[in-house]
Design an enzyme around this catalytic site. Structure first.
Site, PDB file in Angstrom:
ATOM      1  N   LYS A 134       0.850  -1.206   0.000  1.00  0.00           N
ATOM      2  CA  LYS A 134       0.000   0.000   0.000  1.00  0.00           C
ATOM      3  C   LYS A 134       0.876   1.243   0.000  1.00  0.00           C
ATOM      4  O   LYS A 134       1.886   1.294   0.717  1.00  0.00           O
ATOM      5  CB  LYS A 134      -0.895  -0.018   1.239  1.00  0.00           C
ATOM      6  CG  LYS A 134      -1.915   1.114   1.294  1.00  0.00           C
ATOM      7  CD  LYS A 134      -2.781   1.021   2.550  1.00  0.00           C
ATOM      8  CE  LYS A 134      -3.869   2.074   2.609  1.00  0.00           C
ATOM      9  NZ  LYS A 134      -4.661   2.008   3.864  1.00  0.00           N
TER      10      LYS A 134
ATOM     11  N   SER B  40      -9.671   1.914   3.083  1.00  0.00           N
ATOM     12  CA  SER B  40      -8.822   2.643   2.169  1.00  0.00           C
ATOM     13  C   SER B  40      -7.810   1.776   1.424  1.00  0.00           C
ATOM     14  O   SER B  40      -7.271   2.209   0.414  1.00  0.00           O
ATOM     15  CB  SER B  40      -8.064   3.727   2.947  1.00  0.00           C
ATOM     16  OG  SER B  40      -7.186   3.149   3.897  1.00  0.00           O
TER      17      SER B  40
ATOM     18  N   SER C 237      -9.759  -0.317   7.338  1.00  0.00           N
ATOM     19  CA  SER C 237      -9.212  -0.230   5.976  1.00  0.00           C
ATOM     20  C   SER C 237      -8.531  -1.475   5.445  1.00  0.00           C
ATOM     21  O   SER C 237      -8.194  -1.515   4.266  1.00  0.00           O
ATOM     22  CB  SER C 237      -8.232   0.931   5.890  1.00  0.00           C
ATOM     23  OG  SER C 237      -8.952   2.107   5.696  1.00  0.00           O
TER      24      SER C 237
HETATM   25  N1  GLN Z   1     -12.916   4.158   6.449  1.00  0.00           N
HETATM   26  C1  GLN Z   1     -12.334   4.637   7.676  1.00  0.00           C
HETATM   27  C2  GLN Z   1     -11.985   6.081   7.532  1.00  0.00           C
HETATM   28  O1  GLN Z   1     -12.257   6.624   6.537  1.00  0.00           O
HETATM   29  C3  GLN Z   1     -11.148   3.830   8.020  1.00  0.00           C
HETATM   30  C4  GLN Z   1      -9.937   4.219   7.291  1.00  0.00           C
HETATM   31  C5  GLN Z   1      -8.772   3.407   7.667  1.00  0.00           C
HETATM   32  O2  GLN Z   1      -8.909   2.399   8.362  1.00  0.00           O
HETATM   33  N2  GLN Z   1      -7.600   3.868   7.272  1.00  0.00           N
HETATM   34  O3  GLN Z   1     -11.424   6.667   8.418  1.00  0.00           O
END
Ligand code: GLN
Length: 507
Positions: A89, A164, A188
């Site tokens: 990532k 994400s 994420s």
């Molecule tokens: N979807 C969550 C957010 O937008 C989690 C994001 C993540 O785990 N990096 O914060």
């Protein structure tokens, strides 16, 4: 006579397990360098339509693969991931290779060092193919917040892969890498793994070093693996876990052989099912698949019991206060001076700061910086940030009490299967609610695994989240293996039952 290219791509038609690849590489049936090249060929064919990789690290990959091949030829010992092609990532830094965190503000940024998780993968013999698309600074649940365009779900390219770590999940689903690394702050890793039909691991906070992770919310951020099966994901976790002098929050707790742990079976484990995760908002088709998964656990010898986690309903607001507050502090470093993008249209220093940030950050990142700055500001701190921290403590205590009675907790990973691209992008609140089942474990610091568990009638994958207490990843893997085994059986016995078997990657 098939061309070399066709032979190579035939080899990759079906994802292979680490064990199968290892056998091929160690017996010299397949060269690690050829394997890497075949992945690059596949990436060339498919990446244009799915937008999974942002950058390829070809020279580095081939050099590493050749080192593995030389060692094998000489009969020297090789690491547990020798020759395994992996993707990273883009929030994890890679020495000399662009690391953008999905943001325009870091366009062209080439860090001078590797994240610990990346160097540990390479030390174990893994071949890093490249960097994977993600929501900007890991903020999002759909991968639509990337400055480099959305990732498409390989199961249905009209749908999001989740976020994400959308690129990390999609890469495994489309077999553009055998395993990948992602990060999970509020879901994420788990939510995209569930949307793409692969396995994703949320390690306990402190289990994996965050050194070299471009920070979003430091008290919540975790680095973890994706793979096509539980055992391989467990193997990657053993490689990347463990104390790191460069991250003071990394734990000294010994690292288990998680793959071996996962072999122990789930017979006799006590499983809690929290009613709060099965209420309003849960898609009935997802519910049905999770209920089937729970039935499979009973068949595997687990003792299933209902439990209560009544503070669950406060998790979304608490998470979006803590995460945004920390993000507003962490993102202060992007000032147009030290890293990446600098606005060309400024005459004064303060204009340079504000124009660089205004032009460099996307809308969601700015929204979070503003929300977080507000929550931390004098006069509001006690009402928002401090209160959220108290809720966080209550949630953590509630989980610990539950784990006195059960070994693991199972829930849906997400309330729905993958949604359409654009379906929620205009409604931040609807998007935040996609994390309703994942942010609780994030706030509590506990670990979990998401494992494929059936599919909707349309063939979209459903994921089951298996949570375990701090440093009990082994238990989560054992439960996930049992769910996985039941899926394999199910697919074997009812190949034409469309409501049960996921569609699989279209690529
Ligand atoms: N979807 C969550 C957010 O937008 C989690 C994001 C993540 O785990 N990096 O914060």
């Amino acid at each position: 006579m098939p061309s070399e290219t066709t032979q190579r791509s035939n080899y990759l038609e079906k994802p292979k397990t680490f064990a199968a690849l290892r056998e091929d590489i160690l017996s010299r049936r397949v060269k690690a360098a050829d394997l890497a090249l075949s992945y690059y060929e596949r990436i060339e064919q498919i990446n244009g339509s799915l937008n999974i990789y942002l950058n390829l690290t070809r020279d580095r990959a081939i050099a590493q693969a050749e080192r593995v091949d030389d060692a094998v030829a000489k009969g020297d010992p090789v690491g547990p991931l020798a020759g395994i092609p992996v993707g990273i990532k883009d929030v994890l830094v890679t020495r000399g290779a662009p690391s953008t965190a999905g943001s325009k503000i870091l366009k062209g940024y080439k860090p001078p060092y590797d994240a610990t998780a990346v160097s540990r993968l390479e030390a174990a013999g893994a071949v890093v193919l490249g960097k994977l698309n993600c929501d900007e600074f890991a903020m999002g649940s759909s991968n639509e917040n990337s400055a480099y365009g959305p990732v498409r779900n390989p199961v249905d390219p009209e749908r999001v892969p989740g976020g994400s770590s959308g690129g990390s999940a999609a890469a495994v689903a489309a077999n553009l890498a055998v395993a990948t690394l992602g990060t999970d702050t509020g879901g994420s890793i788990r939510q995209p793994a569930s949307f793409c039909g692969v396995v994703g691991v949320l390690p306990t906070y402190g289990r994996v070093s965050r050194y070299g992770l471009i920070a979003f919310a430091s008290s919540l951020d975790r680095v973890g693996p994706f793979a096509s099966n539980v055992r391989d994901a467990a193997t990657v976790l053993s490689v990347i876990a463990g104390q790191d002098p460069s991250d003071a929050t990394s734990s000294t707790a010994p690292v288990a052989d998680y793959a071996a742990e996962s072999d122990k079976g789930a017979d006799g484990l006590r499983i809690g099912v929290p009613e709060e995760y099965f209420g309003e908002g849960l898609d009935p088709e997802v519910r049905e698949q999770i209920e089937n998964g729970i039935a499979a656990l009973k068949t595997a010898g687990c003792k299933v019991q209902p439990i209560a986690l009544p503070h669950t309903r406060f998790a979304i607001p608490a998470y979006y206060l803590v995460a945004t507050a920390e993000a507003s502090a962490n993102l202060a470093r992007f000032d147009g001076v030290r890293y990446g993008y600098r606005s060309p249209s400024s005459n004064t220093l303060s204009d340079m700061y504000s124009h660089s940030r205004d032009e460099g950050f996307g809308a969601e990142v700015k929204r979070r910086i503003m929300l977080g700055t507000y929550a931390l500001s004098a006069g509001y701190y006690d009402a928002y940030y401090l209160k959220a921290q108290k809720v966080r403590r209550l949630l953590a205590e509630e989980f610990l009490r539950a784990f006195a009675d059960v070994d693991a907790i199972v829930t849906p990973t997400a309330p729905t299967a993958a949604f359409k691209i654009g379906e929620k992008s205009g409604d931040p609140l609807a998007m935040y609610l996609a994390d309703i089942y994942t942010v609780t474990a994030s706030l509590a610091g506990i670990c979990g695994v998401t494992v494929p568990c059936g599919a909707t009638k349309a063939g979209l994958p459903v994921g089951m989240q298996v949570l375990a207490s701090h440093m009990n990843e082994g238990t989560a893997f054992r439960v996930a293996r049992a769910v996985e085994a039941a899926q394999v059986q199910e697919q074997g016995s009812s190949c034409n039952s469309a409501s049960q078997s996921p569609r699989g990657s279209q690529f």
